[in-house]
Design an enzyme around this catalytic site. Structure first.
Site, PDB file in Angstrom:
ATOM      1  N   ALA B  48       0.803  -1.225   0.000  1.00  0.00           N
ATOM      2  CA  ALA B  48       0.000   0.000   0.000  1.00  0.00           C
ATOM      3  C   ALA B  48       0.845   1.289   0.000  1.00  0.00           C
ATOM      4  O   ALA B  48       0.676   2.129  -0.890  1.00  0.00           O
ATOM      5  CB  ALA B  48      -0.959  -0.029   1.188  1.00  0.00           C
ATOM      6  N   ASP B 242      -2.686  -5.155   9.010  1.00  0.00           N
ATOM      7  CA  ASP B 242      -3.514  -4.548   7.973  1.00  0.00           C
ATOM      8  C   ASP B 242      -4.561  -3.628   8.585  1.00  0.00           C
ATOM      9  O   ASP B 242      -4.998  -2.671   7.973  1.00  0.00           O
ATOM     10  CB  ASP B 242      -4.209  -5.630   7.145  1.00  0.00           C
ATOM     11  CG  ASP B 242      -3.225  -6.337   6.243  1.00  0.00           C
ATOM     12  OD1 ASP B 242      -2.789  -7.448   6.590  1.00  0.00           O
ATOM     13  OD2 ASP B 242      -2.862  -5.753   5.211  1.00  0.00           O
TER      14      ASP B 242
END
Lengths: 350, 350
Positions: B48, B242
């Site tokens: 990400a 996450d």
């Protein structure tokens, strides 16, 4: 599922070629010790009990493939066949156990006059080889029946590796015996099989075996064993064992320990299933060396590299589960509960 | 390790091609949004934060690859570039966050007269893209420095997946930040990396990254995580995250939960490392859906089948570790200890 079939009319042994599984279901038909030795060496048959059964029939074929004239010549042929078979997998204890057993029996039959001709000797040895198979199947059936009391209709069992009928040669197995007996009796049961890296016995063998038998099975990556238990998808864990100590320490395929700890933490029963021959009442846990295998098993999968060349690898074959995490041990002589340091000897030595 | 390099003299972005790792170390040099979008789509860059940084520089190249005449035209080009970049990975939140951020800044600079020419606008946007990179690196350095207090000379850290500098684009990472900072400071530290099936981020990326940085690393199969802890080979577990809930539930790559449970059982500290942006203070654990991916990820490895065709598979991407098993959460704002339901809000909202 029939991994080993003796064809009594043709005096041949048919093996399901496990080295090609699960991609091809092929059988090889073998007629002499050389062919059978080669099949063992090439891992067409694997798993300690399966190798023992195969080798016993290998001894029979020493006399059926090229029938000797005299009993003396028969013993010579058997002695030579034992050598050929033993060298196929020099570390396989069941192999030399089976070939020694067959050779010693043959000598006894000849010396004591029980076998008066080569044909009579062949019949007696066929009976002995069949007995090794039948004893194995009988023990597994017993484990299956004892284990049945731990399975409820609709249960899902988490296993590890392949402690099934491919490894034992009977088609039944140890850890999978209760599941298979339950399925035969019409009890609804399903299995979650972790792939079991590095050798992938779970994805290659357990899944194949259960699909063949029509038992519902779900494959997961080894990383997912925790989540399936956390999510309530598992009613109990059933695994095999390579060695069980007198205090209840269970040595089994790498990855077993993590299943046991998580099961214990979440209140899920954890069962080890193994025949009495698995118990080692002499060693202490510190004495048992954990074998390490070729690092390339972790660096590659089916020959394909998956990691940088030359990376340092730790590749242990099995792990050890302390008795604290073991709910019960299921054997062919009954179920052993804690305290294991008392109860194991009671059952094993009875 | 430098996964993302902006070449200010040539106005190009050099990416380490992660899709070829660990087998080939190749770099691609990109000069326009189309090329950068395609690199994101082809997973040449992944993770990400790394995608966010890459996309921000992608916006810069909209103006440098084919420099517009007017500021109006510049905003048009940026709007078009955002569309091209966003479609590369439609579900990547960091991607659209970065492109929106860059486009909105550009509009503001033009409207408020801060950019009086296209060249001035380019300089301002370069500064903004660099700031995204620098903020990420700064946060990771902070995590590394906070995490350092949990590392002693000679320690071995067990991790999971790749929460390293490849995923963040900075070369440092989250879970691996303390290890890298320790190594830079001359503290002896080594890492055990589980391969992390099904995607093998451990064997492909973590191992590559640490070998590149000269940090000792040992690769294990996922099945061996229990044994390495049981044998005392691990001083602490450090993983990324996450998503972390306000009560301390940690969602991370599948396989994290088992490490946490075993560490807890054996008295080994378990740390989750994540920036403040990872915290989700609104959701309850029941509300978070665990994403499942393509079953073929488990049925095959690098395209090679490892299981019978059509076998049923359960392939969850992440698992959830309850707060009970988490020793502490290390963020760029400090270390959060239990009770998490009180202490997370204190740090996150301060």
């Amino acid at each position: 599922l029939k991994p080993i079939i003796w064809n009594d009319d043709k005096n041949t042994l048919t093996l399901l070629d496990q080295s090609a599984l699960p991609f091809e279901t092929t059988y090889v038909e073998l007629k002499d010790p050389e062919g059978i030795s080669s099949a063992i060496k090439l891992m067409k048959v694997r798993g300690a009990p399966a190798i023992g059964i195969t080798a016993a029939y290998g001894m029979v074929t020493a006399l059926t493939s090229d029938t000797p004239e005299t009993l003396e010549e028969a013993i010579e042929k058997l002695t030579k066949a034992k050598k050929v078979l033993d060298q196929a997998r020099p570390t396989a204890v069941n192999l030399t156990w089976a070939t020694s057993n067959m050779l010693n029996n043959a000598k006894k039959y000849v010396e004591q006059g029980e076998a008066k001709s080569v044909n009579e000797l062949i019949l007696l040895l066929k009976r002995d080889a069949k007995k090794i198979f039948d004893d194995e199947l009988e023990a597994e059936l017993q484990m299956g029946i004892y284990g049945l009391e731990k399975i409820n209709d609709g249960d899902t069992i988490l296993t590890q590796c392949n402690a099934g009928g491919l490894a034992t040669g009977t088609g039944l197995g140890t850890a999978l015996a209760p599941v298979k007996v339950a399925h035969m009796l019409g009890i609804k049961v399903s299995v979650i099989a972790p792939e079991t890296r590095p050798w992938l016995q779970g994805s290659r063998l357990t899944v194949y075996e259960l699909m063949t038998d029509g038992i519902p099975v779900t494959l997961i990556a080894d990383t997912a064993v925790g989540l399936v238990m956390y999510k309530g998808m598992v009613n109990s864990v059933m695994v095999g064992a390579d060695r069980i100590l007198s205090d209840g320490h269970v040595f089994n395929k790498i990855g077993t320990f993590k299943e046991a700890v998580i099961a214990h933490e979440l209140g899920i029963p954890f069962y080890a299933l193994a025949p009495i021959s698995t118990f080692d009442l002499k060693s202490r846990v510190e004495d048992v060396k954990i074998e390490e295998r070729d690092p390339d098993e972790v660096r590659t999968i089916r020959g394909i590299p998956i990691a940088p060349e030359g990376v340092k690898v730790y590749n242990p074959v099995f792990d050890v589960t302390p008795p604290k995490y073991v709910t019960a041990i299921i054997t062919e002589k009954g179920i052993i509960y804690p305290p294991f340091d008392k109860n194991i000897r009671k059952i094993v030595e009875k």
